[in-house]
Design an enzyme around this catalytic site. Structure first.
Site, PDB file in Angstrom:
ATOM      1  N   SER A  64      -4.253   1.490  16.322  1.00 57.46           N
ATOM      2  CA  SER A  64      -4.800   2.855  16.398  1.00 57.46           C
ATOM      3  C   SER A  64      -4.208   3.704  17.520  1.00 57.46           C
ATOM      4  O   SER A  64      -4.480   4.902  17.572  1.00 57.46           O
ATOM      5  CB  SER A  64      -6.314   2.808  16.544  1.00 57.46           C
ATOM      6  N   LYS A  67      -2.438   6.706  16.349  1.00 62.11           N
ATOM      7  CA  LYS A  67      -3.156   7.932  15.952  1.00 62.11           C
ATOM      8  C   LYS A  67      -2.880   9.087  16.920  1.00 62.11           C
ATOM      9  O   LYS A  67      -2.995  10.251  16.548  1.00 62.11           O
ATOM     10  CB  LYS A  67      -4.657   7.634  15.848  1.00 62.11           C
ATOM     11  N   TYR A 187      -0.796   5.243   6.409  1.00 64.85           N
ATOM     12  CA  TYR A 187      -1.748   4.808   7.451  1.00 64.85           C
ATOM     13  C   TYR A 187      -1.491   3.353   7.877  1.00 64.85           C
ATOM     14  O   TYR A 187      -1.421   3.042   9.071  1.00 64.85           O
ATOM     15  CB  TYR A 187      -3.182   5.001   6.954  1.00 64.85           C
ATOM     16  N   TYR A 239     -13.626   5.092  20.551  1.00 60.18           N
ATOM     17  CA  TYR A 239     -14.743   4.972  19.599  1.00 60.18           C
ATOM     18  C   TYR A 239     -16.089   5.039  20.298  1.00 60.18           C
ATOM     19  O   TYR A 239     -16.275   5.856  21.187  1.00 60.18           O
ATOM     20  CB  TYR A 239     -14.603   3.691  18.755  1.00 60.18           C
ATOM     21  N   VAL A 257      -6.646  -2.079  17.833  1.00 61.26           N
ATOM     22  CA  VAL A 257      -7.144  -3.456  17.696  1.00 61.26           C
ATOM     23  C   VAL A 257      -6.057  -4.511  17.907  1.00 61.26           C
ATOM     24  O   VAL A 257      -6.344  -5.703  17.872  1.00 61.26           O
ATOM     25  CB  VAL A 257      -7.887  -3.710  16.353  1.00 61.26           C
TER      26      VAL A 257
HETATM   27  N1  GLN Z   1      -5.321  -0.777  11.322  1.00 59.91           N
HETATM   28  C1  GLN Z   1      -6.622  -0.863  11.926  1.00 59.91           C
HETATM   29  C2  GLN Z   1      -7.689  -0.568  10.899  1.00 59.91           C
HETATM   30  O1  GLN Z   1      -7.466   0.274  10.106  1.00 59.91           O
HETATM   31  C3  GLN Z   1      -6.703   0.113  13.048  1.00 59.91           C
HETATM   32  C4  GLN Z   1      -8.028   0.087  13.755  1.00 59.91           C
HETATM   33  C5  GLN Z   1      -7.920   0.166  15.247  1.00 59.91           C
HETATM   34  O2  GLN Z   1      -6.899  -0.114  15.849  1.00 59.91           O
HETATM   35  N2  GLN Z   1      -9.023   0.482  15.862  1.00 59.91           N
HETATM   36  O3  GLN Z   1      -8.712  -1.161  10.851  1.00 59.91           O
END
Ligand code: GLN
Length: 303
Positions: A64, A67, A187, A239, A257
């Site tokens: 993420s 993003k 994505y 988050y 993650v």
């Molecule tokens: N690829 C992960 C997902 O879509 C990204 C989530 C993250 O890094 N928080 O669940």
């Protein structure tokens, strides 16, 4: 400030804690295989000084953290119209939550939760060459060729049922323009970009330089857009732990993650920490501890 000594010191303090708490992301099989016994930290100042310690050169899945860069591309190309499809409020919910999308009629709360990043991926797809443009941006920013890890992308595609649900939900509300499978392909591939701490610290460099490219000085985004990306990182980048991150660390941060967290000290430096074991909010357990140490040792915080 002797940044190298500070990072060496943090590395010495964090290493004995490896394996002591948290768990690697297990819902993406390719990430479940990563050893939690790794820790890296790297920074780059606005004027180009660098420091790094631990596993700072080891590539990991940025997940993420991507993003931030997809939002950068979308803001640069679409300006204000981007905000017709995605909000700017913290969600207070887990990164993959579905619940708010129903009441908010397919407009995700912010670009850093999964639904929001899928909405941004849809906008990038409409502009054409989404994956190539993202890789070109990152490769230019860190002056090295950056790749997407196809094994990780496939692993996410095989198991990304919640993300498929989010995308289908938005499609049903008419807030995705493109084919769901194509949007998810963008994505999953952006999440599967592989970079080291040093590369991420370099790539994010424009965020501590009012939008100026770390190498050629061109505007990646303008000053106002840079301020807004940093504001979103502070309020939404980690988050439902964003309040706790602001309280304990007080820097714009974006986690993934894969265990990475990129942080910005505006007008001063960008920093990336990585350790794969996550806490129950999906943020790197020791990455967060390392950022707390960094702020305590340097006094660098926006507050
Ligand atoms: N690829 C992960 C997902 O879509 C990204 C989530 C993250 O890094 N928080 O669940």
């Amino acid at each position: 400030m002797d940044y190298q000594a500070i990072l060496d010191d943090i590395n010495v303090q964090i290493r004995p804690l490896l394996g002591s708490a948290g768990q690697v992301a297990s819902y993406i099989p390719a990430l479940a295989r990563v050893s939690p016994f790794q820790f890296g930290i790297a920074l780059r100042t606005g004027d180009g000084q660098e420091a790094e310690a631990g596993d700072s050169a080891t590539p990991f899945s940025i997940q993420s953290m991507s993003k931030v860069f997809s939002l950068t591309l979308a803001m640069r190309s679409l300006g204000e119209t981007l905000w017709e499809r995605v909000g700017r409020e913290p969600s207070g919910s887990p990164f993959n939550s579905l619940v708010q999308l129903e009441t908010e009629r397919g407009i995700p709360r912010n670009p850093f939760i999964n639904a929001g990043a899928i909405a941004v991926a849809d906008r990038l797809l409409s502009l054409g060459n989404a994956k190539a443009n993202l890789l070109a941006l990152l490769s230019g920013l860190c002056a090295e060729v950056i790749h997407m890890d196809s094994e990780v992308a496939q692993s996410e595609a095989d198991t990304g049922f919640r993300n498929a649900a989010l995308a289908n939900f938005m499609k049903a509300f008419g807030t995705l323009d493109n084919d769901v499978a194509q949007v998810l392909d963008v994505y999953f591939n952006q999440c599967a970009i592989s970079m080291s701490c040093m590369q991420v610290a370099r790539a994010a460099g424009y965020l501590c330089r009012d939008g100026a490219h770390p190498h050629d000085g061109s505007q990646v985004v303008n000053e106002a857009q840079t301020r807004r990306i940093n504001a979103l990182m502070l309020t939404c980048g980690t988050y439902d732990a964003a309040g706790e991150f602001a309280f304990r660390i007080g820097l714009p941060c974006k986690s993934g993650v894969g265990g990475g967290i990129v942080a910005v000290v505006p007008d001063t430096l960008t920093l990336c920490v990585w350790s794969p074991a996550l806490d129950n909010t999906g943020n790197s357990h020791l990455g967060r501890a390392a950022l707390e140490l960094f702020v305590a040792k340097t006094g660098l915080s926006v507050f």
